[in-house]
Design a protein around this motif. Sequence first.
Motif, mmCIF file in Angstrom:
data_model
loop_
_atom_site.group_PDB
_atom_site.id
_atom_site.type_symbol
_atom_site.label_atom_id
_atom_site.label_comp_id
_atom_site.label_asym_id
_atom_site.label_seq_id
_atom_site.Cartn_x
_atom_site.Cartn_y
_atom_site.Cartn_z
ATOM 1 N N ARG A 210 0.825 -1.209 0.000
ATOM 2 C CA ARG A 210 0.000 0.000 0.000
ATOM 3 C C ARG A 210 0.860 1.260 0.000
ATOM 4 N NH1 ARG A 210 -0.954 4.949 2.418
ATOM 5 N NH2 ARG A 210 -3.168 5.456 2.382
ATOM 6 N N ASP A 211 1.836 1.359 0.911
ATOM 7 C CA ASP A 211 2.680 2.555 0.983
ATOM 8 C C ASP A 211 3.565 2.687 -0.242
ATOM 9 O OD1 ASP A 211 1.574 3.273 3.391
ATOM 10 O OD2 ASP A 211 3.177 2.396 4.601
ATOM 11 N N ALA A 212 4.104 1.563 -0.695
ATOM 12 C CA ALA A 212 4.999 1.600 -1.844
ATOM 13 C C ALA A 212 4.278 2.012 -3.124
ATOM 14 C CB ALA A 212 5.658 0.235 -2.035
ATOM 15 N N LEU A 213 2.969 1.714 -3.197
ATOM 16 C CA LEU A 213 2.201 2.034 -4.401
ATOM 17 C C LEU A 213 1.317 3.272 -4.205
ATOM 18 C CD1 LEU A 213 1.159 -1.580 -5.476
ATOM 19 C CD2 LEU A 213 2.856 -0.109 -6.572
ATOM 20 N N ALA A 214 1.538 3.986 -3.119
ATOM 21 C CA ALA A 214 0.678 5.135 -2.813
ATOM 22 C C ALA A 214 0.677 6.163 -3.928
ATOM 23 C CB ALA A 214 1.113 5.776 -1.495
ATOM 24 N N LEU A 215 1.856 6.475 -4.488
ATOM 25 C CA LEU A 215 1.909 7.491 -5.547
ATOM 26 C C LEU A 215 1.224 6.999 -6.821
ATOM 27 C CD1 LEU A 215 5.459 9.091 -5.211
ATOM 28 C CD2 LEU A 215 3.248 10.065 -4.581
ATOM 29 N N THR A 216 1.355 5.717 -7.117
ATOM 30 C CA THR A 216 0.676 5.164 -8.292
ATOM 31 C C THR A 216 -0.837 5.294 -8.146
ATOM 32 O OG1 THR A 216 2.473 3.597 -8.684
ATOM 33 C CG2 THR A 216 0.339 3.086 -9.678
ATOM 34 N N MET A 217 -1.348 4.926 -6.977
ATOM 35 C CA MET A 217 -2.790 5.034 -6.742
ATOM 36 C C MET A 217 -3.238 6.489 -6.739
ATOM 37 S SD MET A 217 -3.606 1.985 -4.002
ATOM 38 C CE MET A 217 -2.392 2.479 -2.777
ATOM 39 N N LEU A 218 -2.408 7.353 -6.164
ATOM 40 C CA LEU A 218 -2.744 8.776 -6.140
ATOM 41 C C LEU A 218 -2.817 9.334 -7.550
ATOM 42 C CD1 LEU A 218 -3.223 10.914 -3.882
ATOM 43 C CD2 LEU A 218 -0.851 11.609 -4.213
ATOM 44 N N ASN A 219 -1.875 8.920 -8.403
ATOM 45 C CA ASN A 219 -1.879 9.397 -9.781
ATOM 46 C C ASN A 219 -3.101 8.892 -10.538
ATOM 47 O OD1 ASN A 219 -0.504 10.776 -12.023
ATOM 48 N ND2 ASN A 219 -0.298 8.726 -12.878
ATOM 49 N N THR A 220 -3.511 7.632 -10.272
ATOM 50 C CA THR A 220 -4.706 7.108 -10.922
ATOM 51 C C THR A 220 -5.947 7.877 -10.491
ATOM 52 O OG1 THR A 220 -3.768 4.896 -11.159
ATOM 53 C CG2 THR A 220 -6.162 5.068 -11.202
ATOM 54 N N ALA A 221 -6.071 8.146 -9.189
ATOM 55 C CA ALA A 221 -7.194 8.950 -8.701
ATOM 56 C C ALA A 221 -7.182 10.329 -9.342
ATOM 57 C CB ALA A 221 -7.135 9.065 -7.184
ATOM 58 N N SER A 222 -5.985 10.866 -9.543
ATOM 59 C CA SER A 222 -5.850 12.169 -10.207
ATOM 60 C C SER A 222 -6.358 12.102 -11.641
ATOM 61 C CB SER A 222 -4.376 12.597 -10.195
ATOM 62 O OG SER A 222 -4.142 13.670 -11.081
ATOM 63 N N LEU A 223 -5.959 11.079 -12.387
ATOM 64 C CA LEU A 223 -6.417 10.933 -13.770
ATOM 65 C C LEU A 223 -7.927 10.755 -13.839
ATOM 66 C CD1 LEU A 223 -3.624 8.578 -15.163
ATOM 67 C CD2 LEU A 223 -3.944 10.998 -15.714
ATOM 68 N N MET A 224 -8.469 10.023 -12.878
ATOM 69 C CA MET A 224 -9.919 9.841 -12.828
ATOM 70 C C MET A 224 -10.618 11.185 -12.656
ATOM 71 S SD MET A 224 -10.122 6.456 -10.372
ATOM 72 C CE MET A 224 -11.931 6.386 -10.317
ATOM 73 N N ASN A 225 -10.146 11.969 -11.686
ATOM 74 C CA ASN A 225 -10.829 13.230 -11.415
ATOM 75 C C ASN A 225 -10.596 14.256 -12.512
ATOM 76 O OD1 ASN A 225 -12.573 14.541 -9.460
ATOM 77 N ND2 ASN A 225 -10.893 15.999 -9.190
ATOM 78 N N LYS A 226 -9.399 14.266 -13.086
ATOM 79 C CA LYS A 226 -9.146 15.183 -14.196
ATOM 80 C C LYS A 226 -10.045 14.861 -15.391
ATOM 81 C CE LYS A 226 -4.363 16.535 -13.170
ATOM 82 N NZ LYS A 226 -2.939 16.433 -13.593
ATOM 83 N N THR A 227 -10.285 13.571 -15.625
ATOM 84 C CA THR A 227 -11.193 13.177 -16.702
ATOM 85 C C THR A 227 -12.600 13.674 -16.425
ATOM 86 O OG1 THR A 227 -9.885 11.211 -17.221
ATOM 87 C CG2 THR A 227 -12.199 11.204 -17.910
ATOM 88 N N ILE A 228 -13.062 13.502 -15.193
ATOM 89 C CA ILE A 228 -14.398 13.975 -14.818
ATOM 90 C C ILE A 228 -14.496 15.486 -14.965
ATOM 91 C CG2 ILE A 228 -15.922 14.294 -12.818
ATOM 92 C CD1 ILE A 228 -14.935 11.428 -11.968
ATOM 93 N N THR A 229 -13.495 16.201 -14.489
ATOM 94 C CA THR A 229 -13.504 17.660 -14.588
ATOM 95 C C THR A 229 -13.485 18.117 -16.041
ATOM 96 O OG1 THR A 229 -12.374 17.874 -12.457
ATOM 97 C CG2 THR A 229 -12.305 19.774 -13.917
#
Length: 399
Positions: free
Chosen positions: A165-184
Motif C-alpha cells: 500500500r505505501d509503496a504504491l501510494a503514488l501510483t494510486m494517487l496518480n490514478t485517482a488524479s487521472l480519474m478526477n481530471k477526466t471527470i472535470t
Amino acid sequence: MSAKKKSSKKKRLPLLSLRRFDLRKTVIVAVVLSLAGIIAIVASHAMGPGLDKAAQAKLRAKGITLRGLKSPTPGGPCDAPGLKQVDSARGQIDACTHGPDPVPAGLDINSELNKLDQAATGYHADSALASPSPGQLGFYCVSDGVTGKRVQFIYAYEQGLANRRDALALTMLNTASLMNKTITYDSAASGKAETMRMVQNSQCYPTFQTVMIPKSTVDQYNGGNYSVLWDAIKNAGFTRTNRRYVVFADFAMSAEYANGTFAPVCGTGDIAVNNTSISMATQMSNPMYAFVAAGCWNNQNSPLHELFHTLGAVQLDAPHSSGAYHCIDEHDIMCYADGSMVFNTAYNGRSIVYNCPDATNENHLDCQKNDYFNSNPATSNFLSNHWDIARDSGYFEPL
C-alpha cells in the motif's frame, strides 16, 4: 473550492524490493486471445495482452460461468435484462452486476504488472510524481472531505503476499488524479465543470484504506465464484450507505468461460439500474462496490468504467445502449462490443459505431454526451429528462 498550494516538503515513501507478481493463485489453465488466434497458456506462464474488441465479443458470446451469482429474484432489485444477483454469505441480496469486464483491447497485462513492481521499488517514470500537491493532481477540497456522498478508495492485497500500500501510494494517487481530471474535463466540455466527491484528508488528498483479502477468497474468485469479493470488503467494515467503494486489487483477476477456459479480466462491480423495483435515488443511497484488478489501475480507464457502473452507466434506454449496460458509440470509457445478444435479444444487430473516432477518447466519458454523463444538457438532449450521472447521482460537486 480551491486546490491546495504545493507543499515544499517532500515526503519519502518506504521502498520494497522488486516482487514479481504471483499468478499462481490466478488460473491453472488460461486462454488468451490475440489477433493471431488462440494461445493456450499453462500456469507457469504470465497472462498475455488484452483481447481485441472482436475477440472479446466472440469469447463473451460463449457465456461466462458465473458461480456465486444467481438469476434475479422475480420482482427483486436485480430483476432486469442481463443482470445477475450477488447474494451474501448471510443469504441477503448484496448487489446486482453483469459480471466481470474483460481486459481492454491493447492493454498488455504483463507490462502493466511490471510497472506496478517498478513503482513498488520507488521508481516512477514521471518525475513529477516525486512530490505532487493536490492542485497539481487536480484535487479540490469539498467541504470537510467526509460528509455526504463520497467515493472511497481501497487498496486490497492477498493474504500471505506483501502489503504494498505505501509503496504504491503514488501510483494510486496518480490514478485517482487521472480519474478526477477526466471527470472535470468532460463535465467542463458539456458546460459545467465538476469534481468527484472523494473521501479526503485535511490536505484534500483522497484517502486509501487497506484491506487484506483472504487467500481462499482470491482463489474462489479466480475459480469463478464472483460473489466472494463483496463479502470480503463488507466484512472489513466498508458498508456506509453514502459511499462508492473503488477497490484497487493488488492481485490478478480472471473469468471462467462456459467451455472451461479462463481469461484475464480488468474488473467487476455493482450496477445501478433504473428499471428495477428500487428507485435510482435509493440505489444512490446504498453502498456499491467497484473492483479493479492489478494491471488495470495504472490509468483511469478501468477504475472509471467500474465506478460509473455503480453510478448508473449505461442505462438500457440510452440512445447508444449495447443492451448489457455498456454503449456502442466509440471511443468511450463505457463502450465496447460486450456480446449483449447473449443477454437481451432486443439489441440483436447492434454493432459498434465510431462517432468519436479519435482513439484518445477511449479515456473519456460519454462520446457524444447523450448517453450517461452531461453536466448541462440541452432540452433536446436525451439526458435532459433521463438518468444523468453528472447531475443526478450526487457524487459530483460543481466547481
